[in-house]
Design a protein around this motif. Structure first.
Motif, PDB file in Angstrom:
ATOM      1  N   ARG A   1       8.536  30.299  -0.688  1.00 28.39           N
ATOM      2  CA  ARG A   1       8.686  31.820  -0.578  1.00 28.39           C
ATOM      3  C   ARG A   1       7.428  32.225   0.249  1.00 28.39           C
ATOM      4  O   ARG A   1       7.605  32.978   1.145  1.00 28.39           O
ATOM      5  CB  ARG A   1       8.598  32.559  -1.876  1.00 28.39           C
ATOM      6  N   GLU A   2       6.314  31.448   0.013  1.00 26.72           N
ATOM      7  CA  GLU A   2       5.136  31.785   0.843  1.00 26.72           C
ATOM      8  C   GLU A   2       5.086  31.324   2.320  1.00 26.72           C
ATOM      9  O   GLU A   2       4.960  32.258   3.324  1.00 26.72           O
ATOM     10  CB  GLU A   2       3.898  31.077   0.273  1.00 26.72           C
ATOM     11  N   ALA A   3       5.885  30.096   2.608  1.00 28.09           N
ATOM     12  CA  ALA A   3       6.097  29.735   3.957  1.00 28.09           C
ATOM     13  C   ALA A   3       6.993  30.629   4.632  1.00 28.09           C
ATOM     14  O   ALA A   3       6.896  30.902   5.831  1.00 28.09           O
ATOM     15  CB  ALA A   3       6.454  28.318   4.002  1.00 28.09           C
ATOM     16  N   LEU A   4       8.064  31.111   4.176  1.00 28.28           N
ATOM     17  CA  LEU A   4       9.007  32.087   4.792  1.00 28.28           C
ATOM     18  C   LEU A   4       8.280  33.305   4.862  1.00 28.28           C
ATOM     19  O   LEU A   4       8.871  33.888   5.986  1.00 28.28           O
ATOM     20  CB  LEU A   4      10.259  32.353   3.717  1.00 28.28           C
ATOM     21  N   ALA A   5       7.342  33.688   4.245  1.00 29.97           N
ATOM     22  CA  ALA A   5       6.533  34.847   4.506  1.00 29.97           C
ATOM     23  C   ALA A   5       5.440  34.755   5.484  1.00 29.97           C
ATOM     24  O   ALA A   5       4.591  35.545   5.662  1.00 29.97           O
ATOM     25  CB  ALA A   5       5.977  35.521   3.140  1.00 29.97           C
ATOM     26  N   GLY A   6       5.229  33.545   6.158  1.00 25.76           N
ATOM     27  CA  GLY A   6       4.142  33.339   6.997  1.00 25.76           C
ATOM     28  C   GLY A   6       2.773  32.767   6.403  1.00 25.76           C
ATOM     29  O   GLY A   6       1.772  32.932   7.249  1.00 25.76           O
ATOM     30  N   LEU A   7       2.896  32.711   5.036  1.00 28.68           N
ATOM     31  CA  LEU A   7       1.536  32.364   4.564  1.00 28.68           C
ATOM     32  C   LEU A   7       1.575  30.870   4.206  1.00 28.68           C
ATOM     33  O   LEU A   7       2.620  29.952   4.324  1.00 28.68           O
ATOM     34  CB  LEU A   7       1.681  33.012   3.144  1.00 28.68           C
ATOM     35  N   PRO A   8       0.408  30.267   3.819  1.00 21.49           N
ATOM     36  CA  PRO A   8       0.341  28.809   3.656  1.00 21.49           C
ATOM     37  C   PRO A   8       1.079  28.379   2.395  1.00 21.49           C
ATOM     38  O   PRO A   8       1.156  29.061   1.484  1.00 21.49           O
ATOM     39  CB  PRO A   8      -1.146  28.645   3.311  1.00 21.49           C
ATOM     40  N   CYS A   9       1.921  27.227   2.853  1.00 22.58           N
ATOM     41  CA  CYS A   9       2.865  26.821   1.459  1.00 22.58           C
ATOM     42  C   CYS A   9       1.965  26.520   0.417  1.00 22.58           C
ATOM     43  O   CYS A   9       0.910  25.242   0.577  1.00 22.58           O
ATOM     44  CB  CYS A   9       3.704  25.823   2.136  1.00 22.58           C
ATOM     45  N   PRO A  10       1.859  26.825  -0.863  1.00 19.45           N
ATOM     46  CA  PRO A  10       1.343  26.009  -2.113  1.00 19.45           C
ATOM     47  C   PRO A  10       1.667  24.743  -2.578  1.00 19.45           C
ATOM     48  O   PRO A  10       0.992  23.869  -3.217  1.00 19.45           O
ATOM     49  CB  PRO A  10       1.319  27.326  -3.021  1.00 19.45           C
ATOM     50  N   TRP A  11       2.786  24.483  -2.007  1.00 20.08           N
ATOM     51  CA  TRP A  11       3.425  23.119  -2.560  1.00 20.08           C
ATOM     52  C   TRP A  11       2.660  22.119  -2.221  1.00 20.08           C
ATOM     53  O   TRP A  11       2.120  22.025  -1.085  1.00 20.08           O
ATOM     54  CB  TRP A  11       4.729  22.830  -2.268  1.00 20.08           C
ATOM     55  N   SER A  12       2.759  20.796  -2.780  1.00 21.77           N
ATOM     56  CA  SER A  12       2.150  19.630  -2.653  1.00 21.77           C
ATOM     57  C   SER A  12       3.065  18.448  -2.500  1.00 21.77           C
ATOM     58  O   SER A  12       3.501  18.206  -3.759  1.00 21.77           O
ATOM     59  CB  SER A  12       0.793  19.436  -3.621  1.00 21.77           C
TER      60      SER A  12
ATOM     61  N   THR B   1       0.842  -1.183  -0.239  1.00 19.08           N
ATOM     62  CA  THR B   1       0.064  -0.136  -0.014  1.00 19.08           C
ATOM     63  C   THR B   1       0.714   1.200  -0.206  1.00 19.08           C
ATOM     64  O   THR B   1       1.820   1.302   0.896  1.00 19.08           O
ATOM     65  CB  THR B   1      -0.845   0.137   0.954  1.00 19.08           C
ATOM     66  N   ALA B   2       0.411   2.083  -0.877  1.00 21.40           N
ATOM     67  CA  ALA B   2       1.464   3.262  -0.882  1.00 21.40           C
ATOM     68  C   ALA B   2       1.163   4.180   0.222  1.00 21.40           C
ATOM     69  O   ALA B   2       0.043   4.194   0.652  1.00 21.40           O
ATOM     70  CB  ALA B   2       1.026   4.106  -2.332  1.00 21.40           C
ATOM     71  N   PRO B   3       2.096   4.939   0.708  1.00 17.14           N
ATOM     72  CA  PRO B   3       1.764   5.889   1.982  1.00 17.14           C
ATOM     73  C   PRO B   3       1.029   7.046   1.603  1.00 17.14           C
ATOM     74  O   PRO B   3       0.857   7.275   0.238  1.00 17.14           O
ATOM     75  CB  PRO B   3       3.406   6.356   2.016  1.00 17.14           C
ATOM     76  N   ALA B   4       0.222   7.468   2.230  1.00 17.28           N
ATOM     77  CA  ALA B   4      -0.770   8.827   2.316  1.00 17.28           C
ATOM     78  C   ALA B   4       0.085   9.830   1.585  1.00 17.28           C
ATOM     79  O   ALA B   4       1.426  10.191   2.034  1.00 17.28           O
ATOM     80  CB  ALA B   4      -1.206   9.049   3.538  1.00 17.28           C
ATOM     81  N   ILE B   5      -0.381  10.689   0.740  1.00 19.28           N
ATOM     82  CA  ILE B   5       0.326  11.732   0.330  1.00 19.28           C
ATOM     83  C   ILE B   5       0.205  12.842   1.003  1.00 19.28           C
ATOM     84  O   ILE B   5      -1.159  13.430   1.473  1.00 19.28           O
ATOM     85  CB  ILE B   5      -0.055  12.078  -1.300  1.00 19.28           C
ATOM     86  N   ALA B   6       0.988  13.521   1.622  1.00 17.59           N
ATOM     87  CA  ALA B   6       0.922  14.829   2.482  1.00 17.59           C
ATOM     88  C   ALA B   6       0.250  16.011   1.648  1.00 17.59           C
ATOM     89  O   ALA B   6       0.582  15.946   0.366  1.00 17.59           O
ATOM     90  CB  ALA B   6       2.265  15.194   2.934  1.00 17.59           C
ATOM     91  N   PRO B   7      -0.698  16.487   2.152  1.00 19.43           N
ATOM     92  CA  PRO B   7      -1.478  17.773   1.519  1.00 19.43           C
ATOM     93  C   PRO B   7      -0.398  19.251   1.504  1.00 19.43           C
ATOM     94  O   PRO B   7       0.637  19.203   1.963  1.00 19.43           O
ATOM     95  CB  PRO B   7      -2.498  17.892   2.492  1.00 19.43           C
ATOM     96  N   SER B   8      -1.093  20.025   0.725  1.00 23.63           N
ATOM     97  CA  SER B   8      -0.430  21.454   0.543  1.00 23.63           C
ATOM     98  C   SER B   8      -0.798  22.014   2.076  1.00 23.63           C
ATOM     99  O   SER B   8      -1.519  21.858   2.701  1.00 23.63           O
ATOM    100  CB  SER B   8      -0.787  21.929  -0.760  1.00 23.63           C
ATOM    101  N   GLY B   9      -0.200  23.252   1.941  1.00 25.35           N
ATOM    102  CA  GLY B   9      -0.372  24.163   3.162  1.00 25.35           C
ATOM    103  C   GLY B   9      -1.697  24.435   3.290  1.00 25.35           C
ATOM    104  O   GLY B   9      -2.214  24.616   4.438  1.00 25.35           O
ATOM    105  N   ILE B  10      -2.240  24.898   1.867  1.00 29.51           N
ATOM    106  CA  ILE B  10      -3.447  25.280   1.907  1.00 29.51           C
ATOM    107  C   ILE B  10      -4.593  24.384   2.263  1.00 29.51           C
ATOM    108  O   ILE B  10      -5.515  24.480   2.906  1.00 29.51           O
ATOM    109  CB  ILE B  10      -3.844  25.985   0.521  1.00 29.51           C
ATOM    110  N   GLU B  11      -4.237  23.094   1.915  1.00 26.08           N
ATOM    111  CA  GLU B  11      -5.342  21.905   2.275  1.00 26.08           C
ATOM    112  C   GLU B  11      -5.133  21.649   3.644  1.00 26.08           C
ATOM    113  O   GLU B  11      -6.054  21.294   4.343  1.00 26.08           O
ATOM    114  CB  GLU B  11      -4.747  20.675   1.196  1.00 26.08           C
TER     115      GLU B  11
END
Length: 336
Positions: free
Chosen positions: A90-101, A20-30
């Motif tokens: 860059r978003e996370a460094l600025a204190g915003l939710p990270c858009p990466w997934s 079973t593949a491990p769960a995929i971690a969500p983005s910062g927004i999710e």
């Protein structure tokens, strides 16, 4: 010559082994949506029996006794943060939710989730504390043990945190210019933590809380007693932990607080401790820190006693109170 018959052997299964593949971690927004909009109501007893906790343990070369210094967990956290910043969005460094997934580790373990804590925390502009605590211990005279304890959704970023801590240790951990306290990883392991909540708690009348790291409290004339602050922090901590599991305990918080008010505290075994936390590894500036250490006794009420004991056991595993990020609020629990 003895003949070997194929009848004595089991034929291979016609069904292939499926991993079973491990769960995929969500983005910062999710991730923010999962914790802020947790709508699945859950009883405290049900939640506490299904809590998920994992330890990342690093045995390191270093000055063992210095791991007992109250500033050591904060120094390790600072070094880990520096490593995670190098691979953060860059978003996370600025204190915003990270858009990466998935979201970068800096978002998860350092930014927290804004506006997701208890009602009191939200009123003060605070959010959900990150899903990990840090422990530092003396292994022996020439080695240090660092434990990164993750819980809930934080487990999905275990590798990010482990790798960042490993890199930080290899570069050396300093306590405000003193050290290095540790500078090489000898052993690294990951272990699931057995919480023991499946077993019914003992029907004790008294709890003894021995603070291994200082408990941060408000010391003003109109502030509640340390014991009352401690118990309130446990209720808030339970709410936070549930949200990191995608759950909410809102329906039980009022009864928890009512039961906690019936506890009686003996704080005579506590002493105040003060130290300075360096802003950087090279001690360019420092911030004054304080907390209470020693032994506190709690006389438990008859009504709601089992709930209080479970809260205390939860806090023993995952700490409680302010300044959790700097290793404060860790204690041992004894029931008598």
């Amino acid at each position: 010559m003895n003949k070997i018959s194929s009848k004595g052997f089991d034929a291979p299964s016609p069904f292939p082994t499926v991993l079973t593949a491990p769960a995929i971690a969500p983005s910062g927004i999710e991730l923010q949506q999962l914790t802020r909009q947790a709508t699945i109501g859950c009883s405290f007893d049900s939640f506490i029996q299904n809590i998920t906790i994992r330890d990342i343990i690093l045995e390191c070369e270093g000055d063992g006794p210095l791991a007992q210094h109250p500033a050591f967990p904060g120094a390790v956290r600072q070094a880990i943060g520096s490593q995670l910043m190098q691979t953060a969005s860059r978003e996370a460094l600025a204190g915003l939710p990270c858009p990466w997934s998935p979201a970068c580790g800096f978002q998860v373990f350092f930014n927290g989730i804004k506006g997701s804590g208890s009602m009191e925390q939200q009123q003060h502009g605070d959010g959900l504390t990150p899903p990990w605590v840090l422990r530092g211990e003396t292994a022996d005279a020439s080695s240090v043990r660092i434990t990164l304890r993750l819980f809930g959704l934080g487990l999905l970023w275990s590798s990010d945190l482990a790798d960042a801590c490993h890199r930080a240790v290899e570069q050396g951990i300093f306590i405000g210019g003193i050290g290095p306290v540790c500078e090489g990883v000898l052993i690294r392991s990951t272990e699931s933590v057995w919480s023991g909540f499946e077993d019914a708690p003992a029907n004790a009348e008294r709890a003894m809380v021995n603070f291994k790291t200082p408990f941060h409290c408000i010391e003003t004339d109109d502030a509640p007693s340390l014991g009352a602050q401690f118990m309130q922090s446990l209720v808030d901590r339970a709410c936070e932990l549930a949200r990191w599991h995608g759950l909410t305990l809102a329906d039980e918080l009022t009864s928890f607080r009512a039961v906690a008010r019936d506890c009686r505290y003996d704080e005579s075994g506590l002493t105040s401790l003060q130290w300075n936390r360096a802003v950087s590894q090279r001690r360019s500036a420092s911030i004054a820190m304080q907390g209470q250490t020693g032994l506190m006794q709690i006389l438990l009420p008859e009504e709601g006693r089992q709930q209080i004991i479970q809260l205390l056991r939860m806090g023993e595993l995952l700490h409680t109170g302010p300044k959790l990020a700097f290793g404060q609020g860790r204690y041992e629990l004894f029931l008598v």
